[in-house]
Design a protein around this motif. Structure first.
Motif, mmCIF file in Angstrom:
data_model
loop_
_atom_site.group_PDB
_atom_site.id
_atom_site.type_symbol
_atom_site.label_atom_id
_atom_site.label_comp_id
_atom_site.label_asym_id
_atom_site.label_seq_id
_atom_site.Cartn_x
_atom_site.Cartn_y
_atom_site.Cartn_z
ATOM 1 N N ARG A 4 0.815 -1.222 0.000
ATOM 2 C CA ARG A 4 0.000 0.000 0.000
ATOM 3 C C ARG A 4 0.840 1.259 0.000
ATOM 4 O O ARG A 4 0.512 2.232 -0.643
ATOM 5 N N LYS A 5 1.957 1.198 0.743
ATOM 6 C CA LYS A 5 2.806 2.399 0.845
ATOM 7 C C LYS A 5 4.109 2.151 0.092
ATOM 8 O O LYS A 5 4.790 1.144 0.347
ATOM 9 N N VAL A 6 4.448 3.089 -0.780
ATOM 10 C CA VAL A 6 5.667 2.918 -1.576
ATOM 11 C C VAL A 6 6.580 4.134 -1.385
ATOM 12 O O VAL A 6 6.135 5.280 -1.502
ATOM 13 N N LEU A 22 2.249 5.555 -9.620
ATOM 14 C CA LEU A 22 1.862 4.850 -8.392
ATOM 15 C C LEU A 22 0.674 5.550 -7.732
ATOM 16 O O LEU A 22 -0.287 4.905 -7.299
ATOM 17 N N TYR A 27 -1.673 3.982 -4.783
ATOM 18 C CA TYR A 27 -0.668 3.766 -3.729
ATOM 19 C C TYR A 27 -0.370 5.080 -3.003
ATOM 20 O O TYR A 27 -0.400 6.156 -3.607
ATOM 21 N N SER A 83 7.318 2.020 4.637
ATOM 22 C CA SER A 83 6.970 1.570 3.284
ATOM 23 C C SER A 83 6.885 0.045 3.193
ATOM 24 O O SER A 83 7.641 -0.675 3.843
ATOM 25 N N VAL A 170 2.325 -5.335 -8.558
ATOM 26 C CA VAL A 170 2.329 -3.867 -8.650
ATOM 27 C C VAL A 170 2.301 -3.458 -10.125
ATOM 28 O O VAL A 170 1.536 -2.567 -10.527
#
Ligand SMILES: CC(=O)CC(=O)SCCNC(=O)CCNC(=O)[C@H](O)C(C)(C)COP(=O)(O)OP(=O)(O)OC[C@H]1O[C@@H](n2cnc3c(N)ncnc32)[C@H](O)[C@@H]1OP(=O)(O)O
Ligand SMILES: NC(=O)C1=CN([C@@H]2O[C@H](COP(=O)(O)OP(=O)(O)OC[C@H]3O[C@@H](n4cnc5c(N)ncnc54)[C@H](OP(=O)(O)O)[C@@H]3O)[C@@H](O)[C@H]2O)C=CC1
Length: 291
Positions: A4-6, A22, A27, A83, A170
């Protein structure tokens, strides 16, 4: 693994494009760079490229605002600590990348997947210097990121299957297409593309053609969307030279020797579009060939 977090490291032309796609895909993105100016410029570029998509009807104004709202900027690598996935897209220099991973990894949870957008550098070698070679791989976008369909995925020797599956997921969610490359210098696209660009620079260096005639020949004679010298300026001449050096060092074949004219342009600081001058001068209304 649910990503979810990049975190995206490096807010240059690739980092801003990666953050853009993203965020559009939903994201949460934390974008970092060593320079506050680069972060500010990246946000402005992302805004402009989102505007393009709104004006084409590909996104709504609400999508644009939501995407921008998902991107936070920071100068502190520690802020990438939460992340699920990190994509490193800093300058194409191995020492810079090793230093970033050394500073970053103490802040990451054990499950965080670490990837590099490197154009050429050994994924196995980058991974081996981190604390998580099995959770490390190559995640190679093409420029301009919002437009280009391909992402090359590169496993290092130790990359585990869960990491590869998560990164493939992804790519799918971004609506892009993955190709898989073995971990050899410059992978697939750049193993073929950058020597072609280097040969175009030799063609110029040896006086076979001018900048304009070389680019026109390849655009109209081979149906390339950009001529090779225009494309070199677009990629960045420093990046092209780094890739040729990795090919030359890694494959030990003289056919990969960088053209001395490419070296001269980089030594002059004429890096292409990003510095306003390369094989073309971009400071006026229209690009003017510099040779
Ligand atoms: C070095 C590495 O490691 C790997 C690499 O990336 S190598 C480089 C790979 N990239 C290439 O080879 C690019 C070659 N060039 C091209 O494909 C094309 O010239 C191009 C897509 C960049 C521009 O195409 P064009 O037809 O001249 O321009 P234009 O008509 O303005 O743009 C085409 C579309 O892209 C969009 N676009 C162009 N540049 C964009 C950008 N930077 N960001 C977002 N969207 C962009 C436009 O809005 C337009 O969208 P629609 O199709 O929805 O109308
Ligand atoms: N250009 C291309 O077509 C493609 C490039 N790539 C790869 O993507 C990566 C980035 O390339 P690109 O975006 O073109 O390069 P740019 O030069 O546009 O951007 C690199 C950014 O990284 C920043 N940076 C340098 N050191 C650090 C650091 N220690 N921490 C955080 N940020 C840092 C630079 O800051 P500063 O300017 O202040 O040094 C700059 O803003 C490279 O590995 C390149 O090979 C991959 C696909 C295509």
């Amino acid at each position: 693994m649910d990503i979810r977090k990049v975190g995206v490291i490096g807010a240059g032309q690739m980092g801003n494009g990666i953050a853009h796609v993203l965020a559009v895909a939903g994201y949460e993105v934390a974008l970092t760079d060593v320079s506050a100016d680069a972060l500010e410029a990246a946000r402005a570029t992302i805004g402009r490229n989102l505007d393009r998509q709104v004006s084409k009807g590909a996104l709504t104004e609400d999508d644009r605002e939501a995407a921008l709202g998902r991107i936070s900027s920071t100068l502190d690598l520690a802020d990438l600590g939460g992340s699920d996935l990190v994509i490193e897209a800093a300058t194409e220099r191995e020492d810079v990348k090793h230093a970033i991973f050394a500073e970053l990894t103490p802040h990451l949870g054990p499950e965080t997947i670490l990837t590099s957008n490197t154009s050429s550098i050994s994924i196995t070698r980058l991974a081996a210097r981190t604390d998580r070679p099995e959770k490390f791989m190559g995640f190679h976008f093409m420029n301009p990121v919002p437009v280009m369909q391909l992402v090359e995925l590169i496993r290092g020797i130790a990359t585990d299957e869960a990491t590869f599956t998560a990164c493939s997921g992804v790519v799918e969610r971004l609506g892009k297409t993955a190709s898989t490359s073995e971990d050899f210098p410059a992978f697939i696209v750049n193993r073929i593309l950058i020597p072609m660009i280097n040969e175009a620079i030799y063609t110029l260096y040896e006086g076979v053609g001018s900048v304009a005639s070389i680019d026109t020949s390849m655009k109209l004679g081979a149906n390339h969307p950009m001529g090779p010298l225009e494309l070199a300026d677009f990629i960045g001449l420093d990046t092209c030279l780094s890739i040729m050096n990795v090919l030359h060092d890694g494959l030990a074949d003289t056919k990969y020797r960088p053209c001395p004219l490419l070296v001269k342009y980089v030594e002059a600081g004429w890096l292409g579009r990003k510095s306003q001058r390369g094989f073309y001068d971009y400071r006026g209304e229209t690009p003017v060939p510099t040779r």
